[in-house]
Design an enzyme around this catalytic site. Structure first.
Site, PDB file in Angstrom:
ATOM      1  N   SER A  89       0.861  -1.191   0.000  1.00  7.11           N
ATOM      2  CA  SER A  89       0.000   0.000   0.000  1.00  7.11           C
ATOM      3  C   SER A  89       0.895   1.237   0.000  1.00  7.11           C
ATOM      4  O   SER A  89       2.030   1.191   0.486  1.00  7.11           O
ATOM      5  CB  SER A  89      -0.861   0.009   1.264  1.00  7.11           C
ATOM      6  OG  SER A  89      -1.486   1.255   1.457  1.00  7.11           O
ATOM      7  N   TYR A 147      -1.465  -0.533  10.543  1.00 10.85           N
ATOM      8  CA  TYR A 147      -1.639  -0.964   9.144  1.00 10.85           C
ATOM      9  C   TYR A 147      -0.396  -0.594   8.337  1.00 10.85           C
ATOM     10  O   TYR A 147       0.140  -1.411   7.579  1.00 10.85           O
ATOM     11  CB  TYR A 147      -2.882  -0.292   8.574  1.00 10.85           C
ATOM     12  CG  TYR A 147      -3.191  -0.612   7.129  1.00 10.85           C
ATOM     13  CD1 TYR A 147      -3.769  -1.828   6.779  1.00 10.85           C
ATOM     14  CD2 TYR A 147      -2.916   0.307   6.120  1.00 10.85           C
ATOM     15  CE1 TYR A 147      -4.065  -2.125   5.450  1.00 10.85           C
ATOM     16  CE2 TYR A 147      -3.206   0.022   4.792  1.00 10.85           C
ATOM     17  CZ  TYR A 147      -3.777  -1.196   4.461  1.00 10.85           C
ATOM     18  OH  TYR A 147      -4.064  -1.480   3.139  1.00 10.85           O
TER      19      TYR A 147
END
Ligand SMILES: NC(=O)c1ccc[n+]([C@@H]2O[C@H](COP(=O)([O-])OP(=O)(O)OC[C@H]3O[C@@H](n4cnc5c(N)ncnc54)[C@H](OP(=O)(O)O)[C@@H]3O)[C@@H](O)[C@H]2O)c1
Length: 259
Positions: free
Chosen positions: A141, A154
């Site tokens: 990501s 995350y």
């Protein structure tokens, strides 16, 4: 688009990016193995692939469970043949704002996003190394670029995944195996639909999956998109800590929350 592989396995293929990448890989002529925890959703994706003339099979596994993952990959290989493309995509996003920081939530993300990818890699590497060909793709990501307030946990899992792929890449390249780290920005999927945070340059899932597959076809080492967001975050990466803390605090604090 020509992808130099015959059998792909996509983890987290029951929804969102994983389901769309599986459909597009099948359209590109690959046999596709689908894995995740929800059988009905996986069967639905496999059904759409078969209805368009493609080949797909399903194996249920929790990505965090090593034995279950190895067994799922084994059953896919027995049905479709040796796996020469892995798309390690399974992932979860849970908010980890400092005031509500939960070690349990963090552990869940590490287990799926990072350790789960490791299990999938372990499942395919011996066969790829024997064949001296293959391609390992990890869906990281843009959140890997820098720790973001509200999503620190995350970000840590995605930074870890990017480092894992980068560390394996030079060795695997010598063995004829390509490695691609994918860093998407915001994509409209069940994951982002569950979140209420600011999602600049949100993309639809179809073009996002197409960009990833084009990167895979070119055997790129990294696929970072959308370009504008990747460029901006690339600059943010260079900011000194004091400047970053003020900027990130102002822009993101109080808003960022992954559900
Ligand atoms: N959407 C975005 O904006 C965005 C941006 C950057 C990166 N990503 C990454 O893209 C990947 C796909 O996310 P998405 O947006 O498509 O979200 P999604 O629709 O929620 O898909 C997540 C997938 O991961 C699977 N999964 C979750 N926990 C699992 C577990 N314990 N074991 C096995 N599979 C598990 C889910 O399947 P089951 O629930 O059936 O197990 C599902 O298929 C993730 O790695 C995510 O971090 C997404």
């Amino acid at each position: 688009m020509r992808i130099r592989a015959e059998v792909a396995v996509v983890t987290g293929a029951s929804s969102g990016l994983g389901a769309e990448m599986a459909r597009q890989l099948a359209s590109a002529g690959l046999k596709v193995g689908l894995t995740a925890r929800r059988r009905d959703e996986l069967e639905a994706v496999a059904g759409t692939i078969r209805a368009s003339g493609g080949t797909a099979c399903v194996a249920v596994a929790d990505a965090g469970d090593r034995e279950a993952t190895l067994a799922a990959f084994g059953s896919i290989a027995r049905e479709l043949g040796p796996v020469d493309l892995l798309v390690a995509n399974a992932g979860v996003g849970i908010g980890t704002a400092a005031r509500q920081f939960s070690g349990e939530a963090f552990e869940r993300m590490v287990r799926v996003n990072l350790i789960g990818a490791g299990h999938a890699i372990e499942a395919v590497l011996p066969g790829m190394i024997r064949a001296r060909r293959g391609h390992v793709v990890g869906i990281s990501s843009l959140a890997a670029y820098r720790g973001l307030p509200g999503s620190a946990g995350y970000c840590a899992t995605k930074a870890g995944l990017s480092a894992l792929l980068e560390g394996l890449r030079p060795e695997l390249r010598r063995l004829g195996i390509a490695v691609t780290a994918v860093h998407p920005g915001y994509v409209r999927t069940p994951m982002t639909e569950r979140q209420s945070n600011f999602q600049p340059l949100l993309m639809d899932v179809e073009p996002a999956a197409r960009i990833i597959l084009q990167g895979i076809a070119r055997r790129k080492t990294r696929v970072d998109f959308p370009r504008r967001m990747a460029g901006l975050l690339g600059l943010v990466r260079l900011l000194p800590d004091a400047v970053y803390d003020r900027l990130a605090g102002r822009l993101l604090l109080g808003k960022a929350a992954r559900s």
